[in-house]
Design a protein around this motif. Structure first.
Motif, PDB file in Angstrom:
ATOM      1  N   LYS A  33      -7.392 -12.308 -12.037  1.00  0.00           N
ATOM      2  CA  LYS A  33      -6.686 -10.934 -12.058  1.00  0.00           C
ATOM      3  C   LYS A  33      -5.230 -11.167 -11.786  1.00  0.00           C
ATOM      4  N   ILE A  34      -4.455 -10.309 -12.340  1.00  0.00           N
ATOM      5  CA  ILE A  34      -3.034 -10.102 -12.252  1.00  0.00           C
ATOM      6  C   ILE A  34      -2.687  -8.893 -11.421  1.00  0.00           C
ATOM      7  N   ILE A  35      -1.743  -9.321 -10.268  1.00  0.00           N
ATOM      8  CA  ILE A  35      -1.805  -8.277  -9.380  1.00  0.00           C
ATOM      9  C   ILE A  35      -0.202  -8.232  -9.108  1.00  0.00           C
ATOM     10  N   ILE A  36       0.171  -7.063  -9.084  1.00  0.00           N
ATOM     11  CA  ILE A  36       1.543  -6.668  -8.596  1.00  0.00           C
ATOM     12  C   ILE A  36       1.562  -5.919  -7.435  1.00  0.00           C
ATOM     13  N   GLY A  37       2.361  -6.210  -6.476  1.00  0.00           N
ATOM     14  CA  GLY A  37       2.318  -5.326  -5.094  1.00  0.00           C
ATOM     15  C   GLY A  37       3.731  -5.366  -4.662  1.00  0.00           C
ATOM     16  N   THR A  38       4.211  -4.241  -3.991  1.00  0.00           N
ATOM     17  CA  THR A  38       5.655  -4.365  -3.327  1.00  0.00           C
ATOM     18  C   THR A  38       5.465  -3.484  -1.968  1.00  0.00           C
ATOM     19  N   ASP A  39       6.352  -4.272  -1.026  1.00  0.00           N
ATOM     20  CA  ASP A  39       6.519  -3.760   0.050  1.00  0.00           C
ATOM     21  C   ASP A  39       7.988  -3.574   0.770  1.00  0.00           C
ATOM     22  N   SER A  40       8.351  -3.053   1.581  1.00  0.00           N
ATOM     23  CA  SER A  40       9.459  -2.853   2.078  1.00  0.00           C
ATOM     24  C   SER A  40       9.552  -2.798   3.305  1.00  0.00           C
ATOM     25  N   GLN A  41      10.957  -3.012   3.965  1.00  0.00           N
ATOM     26  CA  GLN A  41      10.967  -3.052   5.401  1.00  0.00           C
ATOM     27  C   GLN A  41      12.555  -2.800   5.745  1.00  0.00           C
ATOM     28  N   VAL A  42      12.644  -1.677   6.665  1.00  0.00           N
ATOM     29  CA  VAL A  42      14.038  -1.238   6.991  1.00  0.00           C
ATOM     30  C   VAL A  42      14.785  -2.174   8.091  1.00  0.00           C
ATOM     31  N   SER A  75      13.636   6.977   4.591  1.00  0.00           N
ATOM     32  CA  SER A  75      12.469   7.691   4.856  1.00  0.00           C
ATOM     33  C   SER A  75      11.190   7.111   4.267  1.00  0.00           C
ATOM     34  N   LEU A  76      10.120   7.056   5.229  1.00  0.00           N
ATOM     35  CA  LEU A  76       8.729   6.352   4.709  1.00  0.00           C
ATOM     36  C   LEU A  76       8.347   6.867   3.215  1.00  0.00           C
ATOM     37  N   LYS A  77       8.357   8.155   3.136  1.00  0.00           N
ATOM     38  CA  LYS A  77       7.890   8.691   1.638  1.00  0.00           C
ATOM     39  C   LYS A  77       8.755   8.386   0.504  1.00  0.00           C
ATOM     40  N   GLN A  78      10.153   8.094   0.780  1.00  0.00           N
ATOM     41  CA  GLN A  78      10.989   7.685  -0.276  1.00  0.00           C
ATOM     42  C   GLN A  78      10.731   6.249  -0.266  1.00  0.00           C
ATOM     43  N   ILE A 110      -2.060  -2.781  -9.786  1.00  0.00           N
ATOM     44  CA  ILE A 110      -0.927  -2.679  -8.903  1.00  0.00           C
ATOM     45  C   ILE A 110      -1.785  -2.162  -7.321  1.00  0.00           C
ATOM     46  N   HIS A 111      -1.226  -2.916  -6.562  1.00  0.00           N
ATOM     47  CA  HIS A 111      -1.647  -2.752  -5.200  1.00  0.00           C
ATOM     48  C   HIS A 111      -0.614  -2.256  -4.424  1.00  0.00           C
ATOM     49  N   LEU A 112      -0.938  -1.100  -3.746  1.00  0.00           N
ATOM     50  CA  LEU A 112      -0.102  -0.241  -3.021  1.00  0.00           C
ATOM     51  C   LEU A 112      -0.391  -0.363  -1.483  1.00  0.00           C
ATOM     52  N   ASP A 113       0.810  -0.200  -0.929  1.00  0.00           N
ATOM     53  CA  ASP A 113       0.834  -0.152   0.640  1.00  0.00           C
ATOM     54  C   ASP A 113       0.544   0.835   1.374  1.00  0.00           C
ATOM     55  N   ILE A 114      -0.497   1.519   0.738  1.00  0.00           N
ATOM     56  CA  ILE A 114      -0.887   2.740   1.584  1.00  0.00           C
ATOM     57  C   ILE A 114      -2.366   2.924   1.930  1.00  0.00           C
ATOM     58  N   GLY A 115      -2.768   3.579   2.631  1.00  0.00           N
ATOM     59  CA  GLY A 115      -4.168   3.724   2.957  1.00  0.00           C
ATOM     60  C   GLY A 115      -4.774   4.996   3.702  1.00  0.00           C
ATOM     61  N   GLN A 116      -5.963   5.192   4.041  1.00  0.00           N
ATOM     62  CA  GLN A 116      -6.599   6.345   4.413  1.00  0.00           C
ATOM     63  C   GLN A 116      -6.247   6.154   5.981  1.00  0.00           C
ATOM     64  N   GLU A 119       0.178   6.919   8.460  1.00  0.00           N
ATOM     65  CA  GLU A 119       1.218   7.916   7.818  1.00  0.00           C
ATOM     66  C   GLU A 119       1.116   8.154   6.458  1.00  0.00           C
ATOM     67  N   THR A 120       0.713   7.051   5.687  1.00  0.00           N
ATOM     68  CA  THR A 120       0.737   7.217   4.378  1.00  0.00           C
ATOM     69  C   THR A 120      -0.581   8.110   3.591  1.00  0.00           C
ATOM     70  N   LYS A 121      -1.740   8.478   4.307  1.00  0.00           N
ATOM     71  CA  LYS A 121      -2.771   8.978   3.816  1.00  0.00           C
ATOM     72  C   LYS A 121      -2.472   9.983   3.033  1.00  0.00           C
ATOM     73  N   GLY A 122      -1.367  10.989   3.512  1.00  0.00           N
ATOM     74  CA  GLY A 122      -1.040  12.147   2.628  1.00  0.00           C
ATOM     75  C   GLY A 122      -0.527  11.741   1.306  1.00  0.00           C
ATOM     76  N   LEU A 123       0.073  10.610   0.922  1.00  0.00           N
ATOM     77  CA  LEU A 123       0.696  10.427  -0.200  1.00  0.00           C
ATOM     78  C   LEU A 123      -0.350   9.620  -1.287  1.00  0.00           C
ATOM     79  N   ILE A 124      -1.412   9.168  -0.869  1.00  0.00           N
ATOM     80  CA  ILE A 124      -2.346   8.558  -1.611  1.00  0.00           C
ATOM     81  C   ILE A 124      -2.849   9.198  -3.106  1.00  0.00           C
ATOM     82  N   ARG A 125      -2.848  10.505  -3.033  1.00  0.00           N
ATOM     83  CA  ARG A 125      -3.178  11.164  -4.406  1.00  0.00           C
ATOM     84  C   ARG A 125      -2.355  11.103  -5.406  1.00  0.00           C
TER      85      ARG A 125
END
Length: 156
Positions: A33-42, A75-78, A110-116, A119-125
């Protein structure tokens, strides 16, 4: 853009692709499996880390990461949209590099740092739609180790 391999040090894009393909071809009896994932920290700035993980299913993995720093992305959404866009950019570039070398059998997810939960559950779709609409599989927490484990390790 320079990537870092924990075992080999700084690598160019071409070296990352060559190392990834060496790893895959040295034992073709496994699936990969080839996986790409990004995370951020302020902090004072916002640090984004993108990881490329080559998972030899049932037998470990190898990974590479790169770090980018931006100002005024707080901002989290950005940040979440920028994480997804960055992963999409790298995934597209990697898929093209693999195709140019005749490795169409290697799918990139692609692995995303969001989940059910949280705060990020509203961005999943929206985020998952952006990724799948671009032709890649998208994984969210708790199945997104590329972003929430590997990339996260290097944002600290």
């Amino acid at each position: 853009m320079r990537f870092i391999s924990p075992s080999r040090g700084p690598l160019s894009w071409e070296e990352v692709v060559a190392d990834l393909l060496d790893y895959v071809t040295e034992d073709p009896s496994f699936s990969y499996k080839i996986i790409i994932g990004t995370d951020s920290q302020v902090r004072e700035e916002t640090h984004f880390v993108t990881a490329i993980v080559v998972h030899r299913v049932g037998k470990g993995a190898r990974y590479f990461y790169c770090r980018r720093t931006y100002e005024n992305v707080r901002s989290l959404k950005q940040r979440i949209f920028m994480e997804a866009a960055t992963s999409l950019e790298i995934a597209s570039k990697l898929a093209q590099s693999l195709a140019e070398r005749g490795h169409l059998e290697l799918d990139v997810e692609i692995h995303l740092d969001i989940g059910q939960n949280g705060e990020t559950k509203g961005l999943i779709r929206d985020i998952v739609g952006m990724i799948t609409g671009s032709g890649f599989d998208a994984k969210i927490k708790p199945y997104s180790c590329g972003a929430s484990t590997v990339a996260d390790k290097y944002t600290k």
